[in-house]
Scaffold this motif. Sequence first.
Motif, PDB file in Angstrom:
ATOM      1  N   GLU A  63      -5.556   9.163  -0.658  1.00  0.00           N
ATOM      2  CA  GLU A  63      -5.897   8.023   0.414  1.00  0.00           C
ATOM      3  C   GLU A  63      -6.979   7.096  -0.319  1.00  0.00           C
ATOM      4  O   GLU A  63      -6.676   5.860  -0.416  1.00  0.00           O
ATOM      5  CB  GLU A  63      -6.220   8.499   1.908  1.00  0.00           C
ATOM      6  CG  GLU A  63      -6.568   7.387   2.645  1.00  0.00           C
ATOM      7  CD  GLU A  63      -7.274   7.633   3.967  1.00  0.00           C
ATOM      8  OE1 GLU A  63      -8.335   7.143   4.323  1.00  0.00           O
ATOM      9  OE2 GLU A  63      -6.775   8.845   4.465  1.00  0.00           O
ATOM     10  N   ALA A  64      -8.070   7.688  -0.979  1.00  0.00           N
ATOM     11  CA  ALA A  64      -8.901   6.990  -1.485  1.00  0.00           C
ATOM     12  C   ALA A  64      -8.488   6.301  -2.533  1.00  0.00           C
ATOM     13  O   ALA A  64      -8.925   5.117  -2.939  1.00  0.00           O
ATOM     14  CB  ALA A  64     -10.156   8.136  -1.775  1.00  0.00           C
ATOM     15  N   GLN A  65      -7.681   6.816  -3.510  1.00  0.00           N
ATOM     16  CA  GLN A  65      -7.284   6.116  -4.616  1.00  0.00           C
ATOM     17  C   GLN A  65      -6.424   5.090  -4.430  1.00  0.00           C
ATOM     18  O   GLN A  65      -6.394   3.997  -4.789  1.00  0.00           O
ATOM     19  CB  GLN A  65      -6.572   7.277  -5.680  1.00  0.00           C
ATOM     20  CG  GLN A  65      -7.826   8.277  -6.177  1.00  0.00           C
ATOM     21  CD  GLN A  65      -7.073   9.175  -7.363  1.00  0.00           C
ATOM     22  OE1 GLN A  65      -6.006   8.993  -7.919  1.00  0.00           O
ATOM     23  NE2 GLN A  65      -7.569  10.447  -7.540  1.00  0.00           N
ATOM     24  N   ALA A  66      -5.584   5.365  -3.494  1.00  0.00           N
ATOM     25  CA  ALA A  66      -4.564   4.333  -2.828  1.00  0.00           C
ATOM     26  C   ALA A  66      -5.481   3.183  -2.436  1.00  0.00           C
ATOM     27  O   ALA A  66      -4.994   2.045  -2.886  1.00  0.00           O
ATOM     28  CB  ALA A  66      -3.699   4.881  -1.912  1.00  0.00           C
ATOM     29  N   PHE A  67      -6.483   3.450  -1.948  1.00  0.00           N
ATOM     30  CA  PHE A  67      -7.303   2.245  -1.392  1.00  0.00           C
ATOM     31  C   PHE A  67      -8.045   1.485  -2.647  1.00  0.00           C
ATOM     32  O   PHE A  67      -8.015   0.375  -2.522  1.00  0.00           O
ATOM     33  CB  PHE A  67      -8.414   2.801  -0.469  1.00  0.00           C
ATOM     34  CG  PHE A  67      -9.258   1.940   0.116  1.00  0.00           C
ATOM     35  CD1 PHE A  67      -9.181   0.876   1.213  1.00  0.00           C
ATOM     36  CD2 PHE A  67     -10.623   1.637  -0.508  1.00  0.00           C
ATOM     37  CE1 PHE A  67     -10.010   0.034   1.561  1.00  0.00           C
ATOM     38  CE2 PHE A  67     -11.404   0.514  -0.212  1.00  0.00           C
ATOM     39  CZ  PHE A  67     -11.111  -0.147   0.927  1.00  0.00           C
ATOM     40  N   LEU A  68      -8.410   2.351  -3.484  1.00  0.00           N
ATOM     41  CA  LEU A  68      -9.037   1.541  -4.702  1.00  0.00           C
ATOM     42  C   LEU A  68      -8.227   0.701  -5.423  1.00  0.00           C
ATOM     43  O   LEU A  68      -8.319  -0.288  -5.896  1.00  0.00           O
ATOM     44  CB  LEU A  68      -9.468   2.673  -5.632  1.00  0.00           C
ATOM     45  CG  LEU A  68     -10.875   3.357  -5.343  1.00  0.00           C
ATOM     46  CD1 LEU A  68     -10.989   4.415  -6.436  1.00  0.00           C
ATOM     47  CD2 LEU A  68     -11.964   2.308  -5.209  1.00  0.00           C
ATOM     48  N   ALA A 123       0.832  -1.273  -0.016  1.00  0.00           N
ATOM     49  CA  ALA A 123      -0.039   0.083   0.074  1.00  0.00           C
ATOM     50  C   ALA A 123       0.741   1.352   0.091  1.00  0.00           C
ATOM     51  O   ALA A 123       0.458   2.223  -0.689  1.00  0.00           O
ATOM     52  CB  ALA A 123      -0.802  -0.064   1.102  1.00  0.00           C
ATOM     53  N   ALA A 124       2.051   1.123   0.770  1.00  0.00           N
ATOM     54  CA  ALA A 124       2.720   2.441   0.723  1.00  0.00           C
ATOM     55  C   ALA A 124       3.272   2.775  -0.540  1.00  0.00           C
ATOM     56  O   ALA A 124       3.076   4.264  -0.803  1.00  0.00           O
ATOM     57  CB  ALA A 124       3.889   2.178   1.647  1.00  0.00           C
ATOM     58  N   PRO A 125       3.852   2.405  -1.542  1.00  0.00           N
ATOM     59  CA  PRO A 125       4.176   2.977  -3.132  1.00  0.00           C
ATOM     60  C   PRO A 125       2.910   3.508  -3.594  1.00  0.00           C
ATOM     61  O   PRO A 125       3.095   4.463  -4.185  1.00  0.00           O
ATOM     62  CB  PRO A 125       4.626   1.589  -3.742  1.00  0.00           C
ATOM     63  CG  PRO A 125       5.078   0.686  -2.494  1.00  0.00           C
ATOM     64  CD  PRO A 125       4.144   0.788  -1.568  1.00  0.00           C
ATOM     65  N   LEU A 126       1.773   2.778  -3.443  1.00  0.00           N
ATOM     66  CA  LEU A 126       0.324   3.238  -4.065  1.00  0.00           C
ATOM     67  C   LEU A 126       0.075   4.642  -3.552  1.00  0.00           C
ATOM     68  O   LEU A 126      -0.177   5.594  -4.119  1.00  0.00           O
ATOM     69  CB  LEU A 126      -0.550   2.415  -3.869  1.00  0.00           C
ATOM     70  CG  LEU A 126      -0.357   1.055  -4.492  1.00  0.00           C
ATOM     71  CD1 LEU A 126      -1.733   0.082  -4.011  1.00  0.00           C
ATOM     72  CD2 LEU A 126      -0.542   1.053  -6.049  1.00  0.00           C
ATOM     73  N   ALA A 141       2.300   6.683  -2.036  1.00  0.00           N
ATOM     74  CA  ALA A 141       3.181   7.891  -2.021  1.00  0.00           C
ATOM     75  C   ALA A 141       3.155   8.251  -3.622  1.00  0.00           C
ATOM     76  O   ALA A 141       3.316   9.465  -3.941  1.00  0.00           O
ATOM     77  CB  ALA A 141       4.566   7.243  -1.985  1.00  0.00           C
ATOM     78  N   VAL A 142       2.724   7.456  -4.546  1.00  0.00           N
ATOM     79  CA  VAL A 142       2.694   7.689  -5.934  1.00  0.00           C
ATOM     80  C   VAL A 142       1.218   8.425  -6.084  1.00  0.00           C
ATOM     81  O   VAL A 142       1.397   9.761  -6.848  1.00  0.00           O
ATOM     82  CB  VAL A 142       2.865   6.840  -6.862  1.00  0.00           C
ATOM     83  CG1 VAL A 142       2.560   6.931  -8.274  1.00  0.00           C
ATOM     84  CG2 VAL A 142       4.186   5.953  -6.971  1.00  0.00           C
ATOM     85  N   LEU A 143       0.463   7.957  -5.751  1.00  0.00           N
ATOM     86  CA  LEU A 143      -0.975   8.680  -6.148  1.00  0.00           C
ATOM     87  C   LEU A 143      -1.319   9.841  -5.084  1.00  0.00           C
ATOM     88  O   LEU A 143      -2.128  10.787  -5.659  1.00  0.00           O
ATOM     89  CB  LEU A 143      -2.103   7.757  -5.813  1.00  0.00           C
ATOM     90  CG  LEU A 143      -2.105   6.237  -6.752  1.00  0.00           C
ATOM     91  CD1 LEU A 143      -3.010   5.261  -6.387  1.00  0.00           C
ATOM     92  CD2 LEU A 143      -2.345   6.858  -8.268  1.00  0.00           C
ATOM     93  N   ASP A 144      -0.705   9.864  -3.914  1.00  0.00           N
ATOM     94  CA  ASP A 144      -0.606  10.877  -3.174  1.00  0.00           C
ATOM     95  C   ASP A 144      -2.377  11.244  -2.761  1.00  0.00           C
ATOM     96  O   ASP A 144      -2.883  12.373  -2.565  1.00  0.00           O
ATOM     97  CB  ASP A 144      -0.115  12.161  -3.428  1.00  0.00           C
ATOM     98  CG  ASP A 144      -0.032  13.468  -2.569  1.00  0.00           C
ATOM     99  OD1 ASP A 144       0.028  12.828  -1.236  1.00  0.00           O
ATOM    100  OD2 ASP A 144       0.092  14.416  -2.718  1.00  0.00           O
TER     101      ASP A 144
END
Length: 217
Positions: A209-214, A199-202, A204-207
């Motif tokens: 929270e919701a998009q990283a969760f998706l 999850a951490a790279p997602l 960091a790149v997307l910046d």
Amino acid sequence: VAAAEPLPERRSLLAAALPFTQALLAQVGRTLARAQAALAWPEGSPPSPPPPPPPCAPLSDADLRTYLGPGGRLLRPHDLRLHVYHGGVEPGLRKVVWRYLLNVFPAGLSGQERLAHLRRKAGEYVALKSLLAAQAAPAELALVGAAVRKDVVRTDRGHPYFGGPEEGHPHLAALQALLTTFALGHPRLSYCQGMSDVAAPLLAVLDDEAQAFLCFC
């Protein structure tokens, strides 16, 4: 001692079976020859592996546009994935391309429809996070939160995005929240050690929270 001659009945059976056996062996030989020819596989040697694809440069913005059609719709998702597989993605474009690769968008959306989809999903994530936290028993929430926190505070702390003091760190809080939400929403799986490394790279790149969760889901 002379070998006993086959009985007349056995001789007749062997004589009757011989043409069938010869025909069967001949058919097997013809089938094998056709298979070897079709596979270009010389007798006695293994098939050679296919040649590796030619290397390509990391996907650029200009490259990405060649995969998009009118309205910004993605027309060739398979070719896009192959390009990224063989060449990677330019770092500045990862935020855009990873959402395609991780199936955040339904197929066939235009650029405007993708933006609307992200806004809708962000609202759904906020509602889901609040609902799961409210429904969880205090003991369960504390147990899951502690398991997640144990990994969050030591994940990619050398990266500038996650560096700095733990107290009040917004990115650590976002990583904690998305992993806790996932664990509460998947009670049979819950949180497993190492999920934070995914999850951490997602995040960091997307910046976001919701998009990283998706993408994580």
